[in-house]
Write an enzyme that holds these catalytic residues in place. Structure first.
Site, PDB file in Angstrom:
ATOM      1  N   THR A  99       0.831  -1.206   0.000  1.00 44.96           N
ATOM      2  CA  THR A  99       0.000   0.000   0.000  1.00 44.96           C
ATOM      3  C   THR A  99       0.865   1.255   0.000  1.00 44.96           C
ATOM      4  O   THR A  99       1.932   1.299   0.604  1.00 44.96           O
ATOM      5  CB  THR A  99      -0.929   0.037   1.223  1.00 44.96           C
ATOM      6  OG1 THR A  99      -0.142   0.058   2.424  1.00 44.96           O
ATOM      7  CG2 THR A  99      -1.837  -1.181   1.247  1.00 44.96           C
ATOM      8  N   GLY A 124      -0.232  -2.776  11.062  1.00 47.74           N
ATOM      9  CA  GLY A 124      -0.800  -2.580  12.386  1.00 47.74           C
ATOM     10  C   GLY A 124      -2.313  -2.578  12.349  1.00 47.74           C
ATOM     11  O   GLY A 124      -2.934  -3.046  11.389  1.00 47.74           O
ATOM     12  N   ASP A 125      -2.926  -2.012  13.393  1.00 43.15           N
ATOM     13  CA  ASP A 125      -4.383  -2.009  13.496  1.00 43.15           C
ATOM     14  C   ASP A 125      -5.038  -1.232  12.358  1.00 43.15           C
ATOM     15  O   ASP A 125      -6.124  -1.593  11.907  1.00 43.15           O
ATOM     16  CB  ASP A 125      -4.810  -1.426  14.844  1.00 43.15           C
ATOM     17  CG  ASP A 125      -4.403  -2.318  16.012  1.00 43.15           C
ATOM     18  OD1 ASP A 125      -4.728  -3.513  15.978  1.00 43.15           O
ATOM     19  OD2 ASP A 125      -3.749  -1.822  16.942  1.00 43.15           O
ATOM     20  N   THR A 152      -4.001  -0.978   9.219  1.00 43.77           N
ATOM     21  CA  THR A 152      -4.009  -1.822   8.024  1.00 43.77           C
ATOM     22  C   THR A 152      -5.076  -2.901   8.134  1.00 43.77           C
ATOM     23  O   THR A 152      -5.811  -3.177   7.175  1.00 43.77           O
ATOM     24  CB  THR A 152      -2.627  -2.466   7.823  1.00 43.77           C
ATOM     25  OG1 THR A 152      -1.641  -1.440   7.700  1.00 43.77           O
ATOM     26  CG2 THR A 152      -2.608  -3.335   6.572  1.00 43.77           C
ATOM     27  N   ILE A 153      -5.169  -3.530   9.312  1.00 39.71           N
ATOM     28  CA  ILE A 153      -6.200  -4.551   9.528  1.00 39.71           C
ATOM     29  C   ILE A 153      -7.582  -3.941   9.338  1.00 39.71           C
ATOM     30  O   ILE A 153      -8.473  -4.552   8.733  1.00 39.71           O
ATOM     31  CB  ILE A 153      -6.062  -5.162  10.934  1.00 39.71           C
ATOM     32  CG1 ILE A 153      -4.747  -5.945  11.044  1.00 39.71           C
ATOM     33  CG2 ILE A 153      -7.248  -6.070  11.253  1.00 39.71           C
ATOM     34  CD1 ILE A 153      -4.433  -6.435  12.444  1.00 39.71           C
ATOM     35  N   ASN A 154      -7.774  -2.728   9.826  1.00 35.48           N
ATOM     36  CA  ASN A 154      -9.057  -2.045   9.670  1.00 35.48           C
ATOM     37  C   ASN A 154      -9.390  -1.834   8.197  1.00 35.48           C
ATOM     38  O   ASN A 154     -10.510  -2.124   7.755  1.00 35.48           O
ATOM     39  CB  ASN A 154      -9.023  -0.705  10.399  1.00 35.48           C
ATOM     40  CG  ASN A 154     -10.291   0.105  10.198  1.00 35.48           C
ATOM     41  OD1 ASN A 154     -10.508   0.686   9.139  1.00 35.48           O
ATOM     42  ND2 ASN A 154     -11.128   0.148  11.206  1.00 35.48           N
ATOM     43  N   ASP A 211     -19.502 -12.596  19.990  1.00 35.06           N
ATOM     44  CA  ASP A 211     -20.645 -12.684  20.906  1.00 35.06           C
ATOM     45  C   ASP A 211     -21.771 -11.726  20.552  1.00 35.06           C
ATOM     46  O   ASP A 211     -22.781 -11.661  21.256  1.00 35.06           O
ATOM     47  CB  ASP A 211     -20.205 -12.440  22.349  1.00 35.06           C
ATOM     48  CG  ASP A 211     -19.642 -11.036  22.570  1.00 35.06           C
ATOM     49  OD1 ASP A 211     -19.414 -10.330  21.564  1.00 35.06           O
ATOM     50  OD2 ASP A 211     -19.417 -10.656  23.734  1.00 35.06           O
ATOM     51  N   GLU A 235      -7.976   5.590  13.152  1.00 29.40           N
ATOM     52  CA  GLU A 235      -8.560   6.618  12.285  1.00 29.40           C
ATOM     53  C   GLU A 235      -9.430   7.552  13.119  1.00 29.40           C
ATOM     54  O   GLU A 235     -10.422   7.117  13.714  1.00 29.40           O
ATOM     55  CB  GLU A 235      -9.407   5.963  11.188  1.00 29.40           C
ATOM     56  CG  GLU A 235      -9.900   6.913  10.121  1.00 29.40           C
ATOM     57  CD  GLU A 235      -8.810   7.368   9.166  1.00 29.40           C
ATOM     58  OE1 GLU A 235      -9.009   8.404   8.496  1.00 29.40           O
ATOM     59  OE2 GLU A 235      -7.766   6.702   9.098  1.00 29.40           O
TER      60      GLU A 235
END
Length: 299
Positions: A40, A66-67, A69-71, A218, A271
């Site tokens: 990216t 990191g978080d 990129t996962i998002n 859950d 973000e």
């Protein structure tokens, strides 16, 4: 592992020169595993690469970063409406890696990569804010959000997750709570919040367990509020996480509505989103993710 289907790795550009990762991918390719790699450069690349992954027919899209990129990758995956979307694999390469850490993803690149390719795909929840922006890990508001967004990149690169704490202590002079009202299923609270955490996952800000009982399958979001009537004790409560702390308010609901008389900022997996009104809802079973069999986030 030669019998496993092809995967596409979406790699954050900051990790493009990661030599151990190159070696791990080469070893797997030598075993007959087909791994496509895309790097990216700017916002929107993850969506384009997920579209390409579908054209290639891969069964797994791996988020390498990191978080944030996962998002981006998970948000792109849940947009797929026709057919079965590829599963999400996790390769933690960011500063904090909060979601991957709480999910029990191995730190060793080769082990994490093998899990991302060959692990069992489990249905997990995501969350959506104001019918638009999604997060897979956590929405955080208050002083903690300002710290994670303001911490210098060089400090994060040098010290990792602890950099957020150090920068926070340096900014004690700006410590002010946010007045707000929060409603959910059988939940109502109004007051001054030093930190707000609404979690699908358990930790944020470089390892802070804001929602320690959250589960990703859950159908609920966990809420934790650190009240700000006494600012200094509340801050240290945030760091020590004592079980009997009067400054901690907990809740659980499939949705939360937040109203503030002034603009506040939430951090959604890195973000920022600012406003006075927030509707946050869980999206049950929104995507499939390859997780370890003993993943602490699964019920």
């Amino acid at each position: 592992m030669a019998n496993f289907p092809a995967s596409l790795l979406i790699l954050n550009g900051k990790s493009a020169d990661n030599q151990p990762l190159r070696e791990a991918i080469t070893l797997l390719r030598d075993e007959g595993i087909q791994i496509h790699v895309r790097v990216t450069w700017e916002k929107g690349d993850a969506q384009r690469y997920v579209d390409e992954a579908r054209r290639l027919g891969v069964e797994t899209v791996i988020a390498g970063g990191g978080d944030g990129t996962i998002n981006e990758v998970s948000t792109a995956l849940i947009q797929i409406r026709d057919g079965v979307a590829p599963a999400l694999g996790l390769l933690p390469l960011g500063t904090a890696n909060d979601f991957a850490t709480s999910a029990g993803i191995p730190e060793a690149l080769d082990k994490a990569l093998k899990l991302a390719i060959a692990g069992n795909a489990m249905e997990i929840d995501m969350a959506r804010v104001n019918d638009k922006t999604c997060f897979i890990n956590m929405a955080t508001g208050g002083f903690g959000t300002r710290i994670t967004t303001e911490t210098p990149e060089k400090l994060k690169a040098a010290l990792g997750g602890v950099s957020y704490l150090i920068h926070g202590l340096m900014r004690m002079d700006t410590l002010t709570p946010d007045r707000c009202e929060i409603r959910g299923e059988n939940f109502h609270w109004q007051g001054d919040a030093l930190v707000i955490g609404i979690g699908n996952g358990r930790q944020a800000g470089g390892g802070q367990q804001l929602c320690p009982t959250a589960l990703v399958n859950d159908g609920l979001l966990q809420l934790r509020i650190f009240t700000g009537e006494e600012l200094l004790p509340a801050l240290f409560s945030t760091l020590t996480q004592s079980d009997d702390n009067p400054n901690i308010i907990d809740g659980a609901s499939a949705w939360f509505d937040i109203h503030a008389p002034h603009e506040i900022t939430f951090n959604l997996d890195g973000e920022p989103l600012s406003g006075q009104e927030f509707h946050i809802e869980v999206l049950p079973g929104a995507l499939r993710c390859r997780l370890p069999p003993d993943c602490p986030l699964l019920r």
